[in-house]
Design a protein around this motif. Structure first.
Motif, mmCIF file in Angstrom:
data_model
loop_
_atom_site.group_PDB
_atom_site.id
_atom_site.type_symbol
_atom_site.label_atom_id
_atom_site.label_comp_id
_atom_site.label_asym_id
_atom_site.label_seq_id
_atom_site.Cartn_x
_atom_site.Cartn_y
_atom_site.Cartn_z
ATOM 1 N N GLN A 381 -0.927 -7.211 -1.241
ATOM 2 C CA GLN A 381 -1.742 -8.296 -0.142
ATOM 3 C C GLN A 381 -0.562 -9.121 0.414
ATOM 4 O O GLN A 381 -1.250 -10.369 0.919
ATOM 5 C CB GLN A 381 -2.420 -9.411 -1.420
ATOM 6 C CG GLN A 381 -3.716 -8.912 -1.883
ATOM 7 C CD GLN A 381 -4.446 -9.775 -2.793
ATOM 8 O OE1 GLN A 381 -4.299 -11.183 -3.007
ATOM 9 N NE2 GLN A 381 -5.585 -9.373 -3.550
ATOM 10 N N ILE A 382 0.177 -9.248 -0.417
ATOM 11 C CA ILE A 382 1.923 -9.705 1.072
ATOM 12 C C ILE A 382 2.726 -8.605 1.743
ATOM 13 O O ILE A 382 2.922 -8.930 2.400
ATOM 14 C CB ILE A 382 2.399 -10.664 -0.424
ATOM 15 C CG1 ILE A 382 0.985 -11.627 -0.587
ATOM 16 C CG2 ILE A 382 3.550 -11.675 0.469
ATOM 17 C CD1 ILE A 382 1.107 -12.816 -0.203
ATOM 18 N N ILE A 383 3.303 -8.197 0.185
ATOM 19 C CA ILE A 383 4.718 -7.223 1.146
ATOM 20 C C ILE A 383 3.854 -6.408 1.591
ATOM 21 O O ILE A 383 4.491 -5.707 2.957
ATOM 22 C CB ILE A 383 5.078 -6.512 -0.291
ATOM 23 C CG1 ILE A 383 5.466 -7.878 -0.659
ATOM 24 C CG2 ILE A 383 6.244 -5.827 0.654
ATOM 25 C CD1 ILE A 383 6.162 -7.451 -2.350
ATOM 26 N N ILE A 384 3.115 -5.251 1.401
ATOM 27 C CA ILE A 384 2.305 -4.291 1.922
ATOM 28 C C ILE A 384 1.856 -4.866 3.845
ATOM 29 O O ILE A 384 2.922 -4.073 4.507
ATOM 30 C CB ILE A 384 1.868 -3.136 1.554
ATOM 31 C CG1 ILE A 384 2.532 -2.687 0.233
ATOM 32 C CG2 ILE A 384 1.035 -1.927 2.481
ATOM 33 C CD1 ILE A 384 1.981 -2.220 -0.553
ATOM 34 N N PRO A 385 0.629 -5.560 3.382
ATOM 35 C CA PRO A 385 0.024 -5.863 4.717
ATOM 36 C C PRO A 385 1.332 -6.737 6.182
ATOM 37 O O PRO A 385 0.891 -6.676 7.491
ATOM 38 C CB PRO A 385 -1.296 -6.651 4.305
ATOM 39 C CG PRO A 385 -1.277 -7.376 2.534
ATOM 40 C CD PRO A 385 0.325 -5.925 2.167
ATOM 41 N N MET A 386 1.720 -7.311 5.158
ATOM 42 C CA MET A 386 2.936 -8.158 5.707
ATOM 43 C C MET A 386 3.658 -8.293 6.311
ATOM 44 O O MET A 386 5.023 -8.368 7.371
ATOM 45 C CB MET A 386 3.242 -9.016 5.114
ATOM 46 C CG MET A 386 1.832 -10.767 5.036
ATOM 47 S SD MET A 386 2.027 -12.558 4.899
ATOM 48 C CE MET A 386 0.227 -13.222 4.226
ATOM 49 N N LEU A 387 4.771 -6.621 5.699
ATOM 50 C CA LEU A 387 5.577 -7.249 6.557
ATOM 51 C C LEU A 387 6.402 -5.227 6.426
ATOM 52 O O LEU A 387 6.478 -4.306 7.425
ATOM 53 C CB LEU A 387 7.230 -6.959 5.154
ATOM 54 C CG LEU A 387 8.217 -5.791 4.705
ATOM 55 C CD1 LEU A 387 8.680 -6.282 5.931
ATOM 56 C CD2 LEU A 387 9.190 -6.100 3.232
ATOM 57 N N CYS A 388 5.817 -4.308 5.158
ATOM 58 C CA CYS A 388 5.572 -2.516 5.437
ATOM 59 C C CYS A 388 4.538 -1.704 6.736
ATOM 60 O O CYS A 388 4.903 -1.447 7.497
ATOM 61 C CB CYS A 388 5.480 -1.918 4.089
ATOM 62 S SG CYS A 388 6.593 -2.427 2.640
ATOM 63 N N GLN A 389 3.587 -2.134 6.617
ATOM 64 C CA GLN A 389 2.115 -1.700 7.087
ATOM 65 C C GLN A 389 3.031 -2.310 8.835
ATOM 66 O O GLN A 389 2.345 -1.491 9.975
ATOM 67 C CB GLN A 389 1.038 -2.132 7.145
ATOM 68 C CG GLN A 389 0.128 -1.370 8.434
ATOM 69 C CD GLN A 389 0.131 0.064 7.840
ATOM 70 O OE1 GLN A 389 0.740 0.571 7.198
ATOM 71 N NE2 GLN A 389 0.157 0.288 9.060
ATOM 72 N N PRO A 390 3.232 -3.258 9.469
ATOM 73 C CA PRO A 390 3.919 -3.963 10.738
ATOM 74 C C PRO A 390 4.709 -3.231 11.103
ATOM 75 O O PRO A 390 4.910 -2.548 12.496
ATOM 76 C CB PRO A 390 3.361 -5.105 10.700
ATOM 77 C CG PRO A 390 2.923 -6.017 9.338
ATOM 78 C CD PRO A 390 3.013 -4.597 8.603
ATOM 79 N N VAL A 391 5.371 -3.048 10.535
ATOM 80 C CA VAL A 391 7.538 -2.169 10.699
ATOM 81 C C VAL A 391 6.421 -0.047 11.318
ATOM 82 O O VAL A 391 7.493 -0.057 12.055
ATOM 83 C CB VAL A 391 7.802 -1.905 9.721
ATOM 84 C CG1 VAL A 391 9.502 -1.039 9.897
ATOM 85 C CG2 VAL A 391 9.093 -3.931 9.331
ATOM 86 N N ARG A 392 5.579 0.300 10.188
ATOM 87 C CA ARG A 392 5.368 1.337 10.094
ATOM 88 C C ARG A 392 4.543 1.552 11.765
ATOM 89 O O ARG A 392 4.503 2.395 12.057
ATOM 90 C CB ARG A 392 4.102 1.877 9.588
ATOM 91 C CG ARG A 392 3.943 3.587 9.072
ATOM 92 C CD ARG A 392 5.051 3.973 8.737
ATOM 93 N NE ARG A 392 4.097 5.590 9.626
ATOM 94 C CZ ARG A 392 5.001 6.882 9.020
ATOM 95 N NH1 ARG A 392 6.166 6.397 7.994
ATOM 96 N NH2 ARG A 392 4.213 7.599 8.375
ATOM 97 N N ASP A 393 3.437 0.252 11.624
ATOM 98 C CA ASP A 393 2.847 0.386 12.717
ATOM 99 C C ASP A 393 3.764 0.919 14.479
ATOM 100 O O ASP A 393 3.387 1.565 15.239
ATOM 101 C CB ASP A 393 1.734 -0.689 13.261
ATOM 102 C CG ASP A 393 -0.013 -0.893 12.338
ATOM 103 O OD1 ASP A 393 0.894 0.853 11.429
ATOM 104 O OD2 ASP A 393 0.051 -1.430 12.077
#
Length: 484
Positions: A381-393
């Protein structure tokens, strides 16, 4: 003949309760809403989610100081970061094309080493640093830095982590109808459009203090904000240690006071007392002179030595100091305080302190399972949607701009499954057997079990096939393979 009219009784009005009758009217009410003796001193302000974070800078500075100087605060932050990130949260491409999947993995692995704009960490190290900053400071920002093709990067993009101090909590209107709230610019419909950031860290200013003229407007598509909102509409994050910060300070001061008291107690001291002489001074039998407590050079006659037997002058007595000890309840008191500190940080007491006293396997499993659910919630709910996925996109888009991917491949590159590092087995044999039974019973797929360990099912199957082929080559024909 006139009809006889019957008179109907008039309806009586409902009784009206006045203020005087109020004590006799039954009312349902929560005790917590009362204003009686028990609750009279509880002054709870009705501040909004952002006014409630007033003093955010003070909380942030005190939390960092506690992490620097208090072992329990440092241990709590370290344990949370270790369990949330581990060695890194890895993306697994979801494409069914094996060639494209291999291409995306190879391109990502090459870029991971170049991801840090400061040139210090790789992308998984940035995950650790960002999470540590979020835990201690309550929030962290990161800026997506596009690069030129001739910069020599695999993908022309880097990530720059920005401490929360660099985005001041200012509020002011803007001419175009936008407004800055807590350093974040919103448009007329309340959507984030930009962040206002200092050029350099205000705490590293060499000449004078930072001022608002040094702020730079960074569009929202180049900036991301990772924090955990605790109330709807909250704009800035608060440290995990804020609820226990005062207790941490009190426990640390108490422990230091006990330690200093015990240090002084170890200074073993004796005092020689003698009555005030009323007659002539006693004569020292060894010198024939009046007795003195010091030698001619001023050094004391009575020196503490092992096995010393010292004869005292008539009327003298020896008294030893009796400093207070740490107290019989010291251990239990400190343990009780750390139980509250660990609960406030969302950590099991055993992980915070390393104290496994009276902990059974069953209770340890319950403790760890609950903690792992808490970590999983924050990961997804925090790390993946706010950090990981935006960087991947952003990485996928810039890989396309760099000529590595086509438009269709860019869309496939964004579709990933993030794999946090697997939890270690509590009981390896029992845990593996339980997973095997689930697969055989059809409750879970084998690929799900492999993915839960943080591994790629396709890669595992490939390695197993290679191992089987290797075994077939080295095993003698018709033999069991022993001694080969």
């Amino acid at each position: 003949m006139a009809r006889k009219r019957t008179r109907r009784p008039t309806a009586t009005a409902a009784p009206v309760h006045t203020a005087a009758d109020a004590p006799f009217v039954a009312r349902a009410q929560y005790d917590a809403a009362g204003q009686g003796r028990r609750m009279r001193g509880w002054r709870a302000p009705s501040t909004g989610p952002n006014r409630a974070t007033a003093g955010l800078e003070t909380i942030r500075n005190r939390t960092r100081d506690a992490v620097r100087n208090d072992w329990s605060a440092a241990a709590g932050a370290r344990s949370l970061v270790t369990n949330l990130i581990g060695s890194g949260i890895v993306p697994r491409p979801r494409t069914t094309d094996p060639k494209l999947k291999a291409k995306l993995i190879e391109l990502w692995d090459s870029w991971v080493r170049e991801a840090d704009a400061d040139g210090v960490l790789d992308f998984y190290g940035l995950q650790t640093l960002a999470t540590r900053s979020w835990i201690t400071s309550g929030e962290v920002f990161f800026r997506l830095r596009p690069r030129r093709r001739d910069d020599g990067l695999t993908v022309p993009l880097q990530v720059q982590l920005i401490e929360s101090d660099m985005v001041p909590t200012i509020d002011r209107p803007l001419p175009a109808g936008n407004v800055i709230r807590s350093g974040i610019e919103f448009n007329r419909i309340g959507r984030r459009v930009a962040y206002w950031v200092y050029r350099t860290h205000p705490g590293d200013q060499v000449f004078g203090a930072a001022n608002f003229s040094e702020l730079v407007r960074v569009p929202v598509d180049q900036m991301r904000h990772m924090f955990e909102p605790l109330r709807p509409g909250q704009l800035r994050g608060v440290s995990d240690l804020a609820p226990v910060l005062a207790k941490l300070r009190g426990v640390m001061d108490f422990d230091d006071a006990v330690l200093e008291r015990q240090r002084l107690a170890n200074l073993f001291t004796l005092f020689v007392t003698r009555p005030t002489p009323t007659g002539p001074m006693p004569i020292d039998v060894t010198t024939g002179q009046p007795y003195s407590a010091t030698e001619s050079d001023g050094s004391p006659v009575i020196m503490m030595e092992p096995g010393l037997v010292q004869e005292l002058a008539p009327g003298e007595d020896v008294k030893f100091s009796e400093p207070p000890d740490s107290g019989a309840n010291y251990s239990e008191f400190v343990r009780a305080q750390h139980l509250g500190v660990s609960a406030g940080q969302g950590l099991p007491y055993e992980l915070l302190t390393g104290d496994l006293k009276d902990v059974s396997d069953r209770s340890l499993r319950i403790i760890l399972n609950e903690f792992r659910r808490h970590c999983g919630q924050r990961q997804w709910q925090i790390i993946i949607p706010m950090l990981c996925q935006p960087v991947r996109d952003a990485w996928a888009v810039h890989a396309g701009l760099g000529g590595h991917l086509s438009g269709a491949e860019v869309r496939e590159a964004k579709r990933v499954t993030w794999a946090p590092e697997a939890w270690a087995y509590i009981h390896p044999v029992q845990d593996v057997q339980a997973k095997r039974i689930e697969v055989e019973a059809g409750f879970r797929a084998r690929s799900q079990v492999i993915a839960a360990t943080g591994e790629d099912p396709d890669e595992v199957d490939k390695l197993r096939a290679e191992d089987a082929e290797r075994d077939r080559r080295v095993r003698p024909a018709g033999g069991s393979g022993r001694g080969a």
